[in-house]
Write a protein that holds these residues in place. Sequence first.
Motif, mmCIF file in Angstrom:
data_model
loop_
_atom_site.group_PDB
_atom_site.id
_atom_site.type_symbol
_atom_site.label_atom_id
_atom_site.label_comp_id
_atom_site.label_asym_id
_atom_site.label_seq_id
_atom_site.Cartn_x
_atom_site.Cartn_y
_atom_site.Cartn_z
ATOM 1 N N ALA A 44 33.172 36.390 46.426
ATOM 2 C CA ALA A 44 33.608 36.729 45.079
ATOM 3 C C ALA A 44 34.019 38.198 45.041
ATOM 4 C CB ALA A 44 32.492 36.474 44.071
ATOM 5 N N VAL A 45 35.191 38.472 44.503
ATOM 6 C CA VAL A 45 35.719 39.833 44.424
ATOM 7 C C VAL A 45 35.933 40.182 42.964
ATOM 8 C CG1 VAL A 45 37.588 41.385 45.096
ATOM 9 C CG2 VAL A 45 36.835 39.592 46.670
ATOM 10 N N HIS A 46 35.447 41.361 42.571
ATOM 11 C CA HIS A 46 35.609 41.859 41.208
ATOM 12 C C HIS A 46 36.445 43.136 41.250
ATOM 13 C CE1 HIS A 46 34.588 42.802 37.016
ATOM 14 N NE2 HIS A 46 34.332 44.029 37.415
ATOM 15 N N ALA A 47 37.531 43.159 40.509
ATOM 16 C CA ALA A 47 38.419 44.321 40.473
ATOM 17 C C ALA A 47 38.568 44.803 39.030
ATOM 18 C CB ALA A 47 39.788 43.964 41.047
ATOM 19 N N ASP A 48 38.489 46.126 38.840
ATOM 20 C CA ASP A 48 38.618 46.747 37.521
ATOM 21 C C ASP A 48 39.468 47.997 37.697
ATOM 22 O OD1 ASP A 48 38.336 48.159 35.131
ATOM 23 O OD2 ASP A 48 36.199 47.719 34.918
ATOM 24 N N TYR A 49 40.736 47.943 37.244
ATOM 25 C CA TYR A 49 41.674 49.037 37.477
ATOM 26 C C TYR A 49 42.469 49.360 36.228
ATOM 27 C CZ TYR A 49 40.766 49.004 42.453
ATOM 28 O OH TYR A 49 40.156 49.104 43.668
ATOM 29 N N THR A 50 42.815 50.639 36.113
ATOM 30 C CA THR A 50 43.700 51.108 35.047
ATOM 31 C C THR A 50 44.973 51.661 35.676
ATOM 32 O OG1 THR A 50 41.814 51.651 33.628
ATOM 33 C CG2 THR A 50 43.928 52.678 33.093
ATOM 34 N N PHE A 51 46.110 51.250 35.115
ATOM 35 C CA PHE A 51 47.426 51.656 35.595
ATOM 36 C C PHE A 51 48.139 52.423 34.485
ATOM 37 C CE2 PHE A 51 46.100 47.730 37.559
ATOM 38 C CZ PHE A 51 46.376 47.905 38.907
ATOM 39 N N VAL A 52 48.742 53.554 34.828
ATOM 40 C CA VAL A 52 49.435 54.381 33.846
ATOM 41 C C VAL A 52 50.918 54.431 34.209
ATOM 42 C CG1 VAL A 52 49.549 56.617 32.685
ATOM 43 C CG2 VAL A 52 47.347 55.737 33.497
ATOM 44 N N TYR A 53 51.755 53.955 33.273
ATOM 45 C CA TYR A 53 53.189 53.831 33.503
ATOM 46 C C TYR A 53 53.951 54.824 32.622
ATOM 47 C CZ TYR A 53 51.713 49.267 35.329
ATOM 48 O OH TYR A 53 51.090 48.270 36.024
ATOM 49 N N PRO A 54 54.581 55.840 33.205
ATOM 50 C CA PRO A 54 55.470 56.691 32.412
ATOM 51 C C PRO A 54 56.858 56.040 32.351
ATOM 52 C CG PRO A 54 55.246 57.591 34.618
ATOM 53 C CD PRO A 54 54.414 56.334 34.586
ATOM 54 N N VAL A 55 57.433 55.978 31.164
ATOM 55 C CA VAL A 55 58.698 55.261 30.989
ATOM 56 C C VAL A 55 59.631 56.031 30.057
ATOM 57 C CG1 VAL A 55 57.658 52.987 31.384
ATOM 58 C CG2 VAL A 55 57.748 53.909 29.065
ATOM 59 N N VAL A 56 60.907 55.677 30.121
ATOM 60 C CA VAL A 56 61.930 56.180 29.194
ATOM 61 C C VAL A 56 62.697 54.982 28.660
ATOM 62 C CG1 VAL A 56 62.175 58.424 30.324
ATOM 63 C CG2 VAL A 56 63.596 56.504 31.064
ATOM 64 N N THR A 58 34.800 45.472 44.171
ATOM 65 C CA THR A 58 33.517 45.161 44.804
ATOM 66 C C THR A 58 33.518 43.695 45.237
ATOM 67 O OG1 THR A 58 32.512 44.618 42.655
ATOM 68 C CG2 THR A 58 32.256 46.881 43.463
ATOM 69 N N PHE A 59 32.543 43.338 46.065
ATOM 70 C CA PHE A 59 32.441 41.943 46.505
ATOM 71 C C PHE A 59 30.989 41.543 46.636
ATOM 72 C CE2 PHE A 59 32.367 44.402 50.413
ATOM 73 C CZ PHE A 59 31.414 43.763 51.193
ATOM 74 N N GLU A 60 30.756 40.249 46.564
ATOM 75 C CA GLU A 60 29.435 39.669 46.749
ATOM 76 C C GLU A 60 29.606 38.192 47.085
ATOM 77 O OE1 GLU A 60 27.333 40.050 43.081
ATOM 78 O OE2 GLU A 60 28.704 38.766 41.973
ATOM 79 N N LYS A 61 28.518 37.551 47.420
ATOM 80 C CA LYS A 61 28.588 36.116 47.660
ATOM 81 C C LYS A 61 28.869 35.408 46.349
ATOM 82 C CE LYS A 61 26.232 32.222 49.829
ATOM 83 N NZ LYS A 61 25.028 31.740 50.558
ATOM 84 N N GLY A 62 29.837 34.512 46.359
ATOM 85 C CA GLY A 62 30.229 33.824 45.140
ATOM 86 C C GLY A 62 29.354 32.630 44.820
ATOM 87 N N LYS A 63 29.614 32.049 43.665
ATOM 88 C CA LYS A 63 28.865 30.877 43.234
ATOM 89 C C LYS A 63 29.299 29.619 43.965
ATOM 90 C CE LYS A 63 29.817 31.195 38.850
ATOM 91 N NZ LYS A 63 29.800 30.873 37.398
ATOM 92 N N PHE A 64 30.439 29.683 44.643
ATOM 93 C CA PHE A 64 31.020 28.493 45.234
ATOM 94 C C PHE A 64 31.144 28.622 46.753
ATOM 95 C CE2 PHE A 64 32.944 29.300 41.005
ATOM 96 C CZ PHE A 64 32.129 28.411 40.301
ATOM 97 N N GLU A 65 30.061 29.136 47.372
ATOM 98 C CA GLU A 65 29.957 29.235 48.833
ATOM 99 C C GLU A 65 31.032 30.131 49.435
ATOM 100 O OE1 GLU A 65 27.375 27.827 50.115
ATOM 101 O OE2 GLU A 65 26.826 26.635 48.357
ATOM 102 N N GLY A 66 31.565 31.042 48.660
ATOM 103 C CA GLY A 66 32.633 31.897 49.164
ATOM 104 C C GLY A 66 32.399 33.356 48.843
ATOM 105 N N ASP A 89 38.696 38.687 38.428
ATOM 106 C CA ASP A 89 37.672 38.105 39.293
ATOM 107 C C ASP A 89 38.298 36.980 40.104
ATOM 108 O OD1 ASP A 89 35.368 39.636 38.590
ATOM 109 O OD2 ASP A 89 35.304 38.564 36.681
ATOM 110 N N THR A 90 38.157 37.077 41.413
ATOM 111 C CA THR A 90 38.672 36.040 42.301
ATOM 112 C C THR A 90 37.564 35.549 43.220
ATOM 113 O OG1 THR A 90 39.320 37.624 44.029
ATOM 114 C CG2 THR A 90 40.955 37.147 42.313
ATOM 115 N N GLU A 91 37.792 34.427 43.857
ATOM 116 C CA GLU A 91 36.863 33.963 44.881
ATOM 117 C C GLU A 91 37.646 33.263 45.987
ATOM 118 O OE1 GLU A 91 32.816 31.330 45.628
ATOM 119 O OE2 GLU A 91 33.156 32.324 43.718
ATOM 120 N N LEU A 92 37.317 33.622 47.202
ATOM 121 C CA LEU A 92 37.829 32.919 48.374
ATOM 122 C C LEU A 92 36.766 31.897 48.753
ATOM 123 C CD1 LEU A 92 40.206 32.868 50.417
ATOM 124 C CD2 LEU A 92 38.830 34.340 51.883
#
Length: 386
Positions: A277-289, A267-275, A307-310
């Motif tokens: 703001a991007v919020h990412a929440d992801y789950t990754f599933v790795y099958p391994v041997v 998701t994104f919104e206006k950030g606190k620093f005039e830029g 959380d990042t901000e441009l």
Amino acid sequence: MSDRRSEQSSGDEPSSSSSLPDEVWEQFMRDTERDIRKSAPKEPSARAREVTERLKGRKGEPEGWRTGPAWQEMNGRAARRRKGWALVGVPLAIAVAVVAMRPSLIPGDPLGSLTGTSSDPDTATSALPAETAAPTAPPSAAAPGSPTLAHPFAGSPALRWADGAAGIVLPKATALGVIPKARVELALQQTKKLLVDANLNPEVVAGGRPETALSVLDPQQPGVLDDLNTSLRDPSRTHDPLFLFSRFDAKEIRPAGKVVKVRGRITFEKGKFEGVAVHADYTFVYPVVRADGSTEVARTIVRRVVDTELSDPAHYRVTPGRLNLLRYDESAGNSSCGVHDGYLHPQFPSQASTGGADPTGPSIDPYDRSRALDEAPKGCNVVSRT
């Protein structure tokens, strides 16, 4: 080297995020140049007076205004945390109860054709639509099954998740007040590039250096790149690359197939620093041997919140087009706790514990995306399923 060249991936990054559309980049650079011209001084003394007046007039601004977004609040570094969820503990009674209630879930059940249940673990269910909001509950129990080389996601809710970078679906960019749509699009694309290289690039997952992920971060942000480079060069409890990157030791662990399952939202919104703001929440599933030639498959589940901000270069001393990394949280299911060598260490059912701290906390479902990551019990917990 320009920002554009430095953003090219050094690994097998999926093509969907390997570069930004030219029109997005060109529009961003035009907007940036326009903003800088608007705020440019006629003479140095005028510029000095302008900065002084802004600092006096904006009581709500952090101490780091004009030198970077609120670094004083974070001791110069992005906030970061890591949780470990170690061993697998699935009570047999649960599996028995599921089969009792739904006998069609028994592999090879002759009633499958009548109930719509397929005995093929890779075709039993349809793909889930993209996640657009936080779930209200953990995923329901998957059909019983154990992972194999042919079916590495058998018995996992991730069977219905998207494959790789296709699971990172960007929302439609829109302008945020005076922030143009092109800058929003750039923030989203750069954040996706960070996520893809850090978690899905085969070379990075095999322990390689995440050059593309590092290239989208602002070198002017105090301490961040230094911290990440230290973690990659000399991992420790306080400088652990697993805070941001998914990595296995290629001498010990190899992927079981080419697919990593992904689910989450951005998701994104206006950030606190005039830029932006991007919020990412992801789950990754790795099958391994194991790398010793064993065909036994295990899965490690990693959830990340980033959380990042441009930030706006017209207001802050930042590198145009580069992201400020404000927060990165991580939790790993089925990976030894208390090991700080920079790698995930999955446990295999036939193996005794490979070291690390013994789990002491309550059972955790690593597939549960219905609660915030920081709401999970602290400490090393047993995972209920992988």
